[in-house]
Design a protein around this motif. Structure first.
Motif, short mmCIF file in Angstrom:
data_model
loop_
_atom_site.label_atom_id
_atom_site.label_comp_id
_atom_site.label_asym_id
_atom_site.label_seq_id
_atom_site.Cartn_x
_atom_site.Cartn_y
_atom_site.Cartn_z
N GLY A 15 0.79 -1.23 0.00
CA GLY A 15 0.00 0.00 0.00
C GLY A 15 0.82 1.27 0.00
O GLY A 15 0.27 2.37 0.01
N CYS A 59 -2.57 -6.21 0.68
CA CYS A 59 -2.93 -5.00 1.43
C CYS A 59 -2.60 -3.81 0.55
O CYS A 59 -1.43 -3.44 0.39
N GLY A 61 -3.32 0.25 -0.99
CA GLY A 61 -3.64 1.59 -0.52
C GLY A 61 -3.50 2.57 -1.66
O GLY A 61 -4.39 2.69 -2.51
N TYR A 62 -2.36 3.25 -1.73
CA TYR A 62 -2.10 4.24 -2.77
C TYR A 62 -2.25 3.62 -4.16
O TYR A 62 -1.60 2.63 -4.49
N TYR A 82 -8.33 -8.88 -1.33
CA TYR A 82 -7.82 -7.52 -1.16
C TYR A 82 -8.27 -6.90 0.16
O TYR A 82 -9.43 -7.01 0.55
N SER A 83 -7.34 -6.27 0.82
CA SER A 83 -7.62 -5.47 2.01
C SER A 83 -7.18 -4.05 1.68
O SER A 83 -6.00 -3.79 1.50
N GLU A 84 -8.14 -3.14 1.58
CA GLU A 84 -7.82 -1.78 1.11
C GLU A 84 -7.85 -0.78 2.25
O GLU A 84 -8.83 -0.66 2.98
N GLU A 85 -6.75 -0.06 2.42
CA GLU A 85 -6.69 0.99 3.44
C GLU A 85 -7.07 2.32 2.80
O GLU A 85 -6.65 2.65 1.70
N LYS A 86 -7.91 3.08 3.51
CA LYS A 86 -8.38 4.37 3.00
C LYS A 86 -7.40 5.49 3.31
O LYS A 86 -7.46 6.57 2.72
N GLU A 87 -6.50 5.23 4.25
CA GLU A 87 -5.45 6.18 4.61
C GLU A 87 -4.20 5.37 4.93
O GLU A 87 -4.31 4.19 5.29
N LYS A 192 -4.14 2.59 15.43
CA LYS A 192 -4.58 2.23 14.08
C LYS A 192 -3.41 2.22 13.10
O LYS A 192 -3.34 1.39 12.20
N LYS A 193 -2.48 3.13 13.31
CA LYS A 193 -1.34 3.28 12.40
C LYS A 193 -0.04 3.02 13.16
O LYS A 193 0.26 3.67 14.15
#
Length: 234
Positions: A15, A59, A61-62, A82-87, A192-193
């Motif tokens: 990501g 995983c 993201g961008y 797929y596991s998509e991170e919004k940030e 979270k991060k």
């Protein structure tokens, strides 16, 4: 061992934005940077598939849509999830967000911007024989290499982490490949991060954290210089 490998899920962390690589690659996620006209992620998945792994969790993201689209058009002998991170969540946050998608008790995690030709069968044997919570694939720190290090005892248990430390005996650097047990998620805090390498692993020293040594080279595409080296390697 073949059946064992088939049952182990593989999580690939892909990501990242890849800011340092932007002078050469700015139109795609870092893991899709082309190596001799092939996306780097294709090379990584081909190697994983050659060992018999069957299920991969990406995983993303961008510019993650580009990765989805690529594998929707391409025939791959792997189940792709797929596991998509919004940030941006960091390596730890991205893995934590993918928890619900991981089916196997033991699972493997790889960085999507590096490659090391390790023997996965031997790595899994090592992890299970040690009854480890987490095993990190490690390579000997090269003289003058400014990187984080893991120190081992004679039983290959990790007894310390140092970020950009001075070179010392029994000191190794990670190649970005890990085997983990599902109970590892219970040790992650509420953040979270966070980073696996810098925020999480150092707290696992007394929890069953082991280092598997490989003599194979680490191929990384994180910087323009390393990206050019990867072109030559492959």
């Amino acid at each position: 061992m073949d059946n064992q490998i088939q049952s182990i899920d593989t999580v690939i962390l892909c990501g990242g934005i890849g800011r340092r690589l932007r002078p050469l690659v700015d139109d795609r996620p870092k893991s899709m940077a082309e190596i001799n006209h092939r996306p780097f992620l294709d090379i990584l998945l081909e190697y994983i598939g050659s060992y018999g792994f069957k299920r991969v969790i990406l995983c993303i993201g961008y510019m993650g849509g580009m990765i989805r689209e690529h594998f929707q058009k391409k025939s791959v002998p792997l189940e792709m999830v797929y596991s998509e991170e919004k940030e941006p969540l960091g390596t730890g946050g991205a893995l934590k967000a993918a928890k619900a998608l991981i089916r196997s008790k033991t699972f493997m995690v790889l960085n999507g911007d590096s490659f090391c030709r390790i023997d996965f069968s031997k790595f899994i044997d090592f992890h299970l024989n040690k009854k480890a919570l987490v095993s990190l694939a490690l390579t000997k720190v090269k003289q003058g290499k400014n990187c984080g290090q893991a120190s081992l005892n004679t039983n290959n248990r990790i007894i310390g982490f140092k970020e950009k430390a001075d070179l010392q005996d029994r000191a190794y650097s990670s190649v970005g490949i890990y085997l983990m047990e599902g109970r590892i998620f219970s040790l992650m805090d509420k953040k979270k991060k966070f980073s696996l390498e810098y925020d999480f692993f150092p707290g696992l020293i007394n929890q069953g954290c082991y280092g598997y040594i490989t003599e194979e080279s680490l191929i990384d595409i994180g910087t323009p210089e390393d990206y050019r080296k990867a072109q030559k390697f492959f």
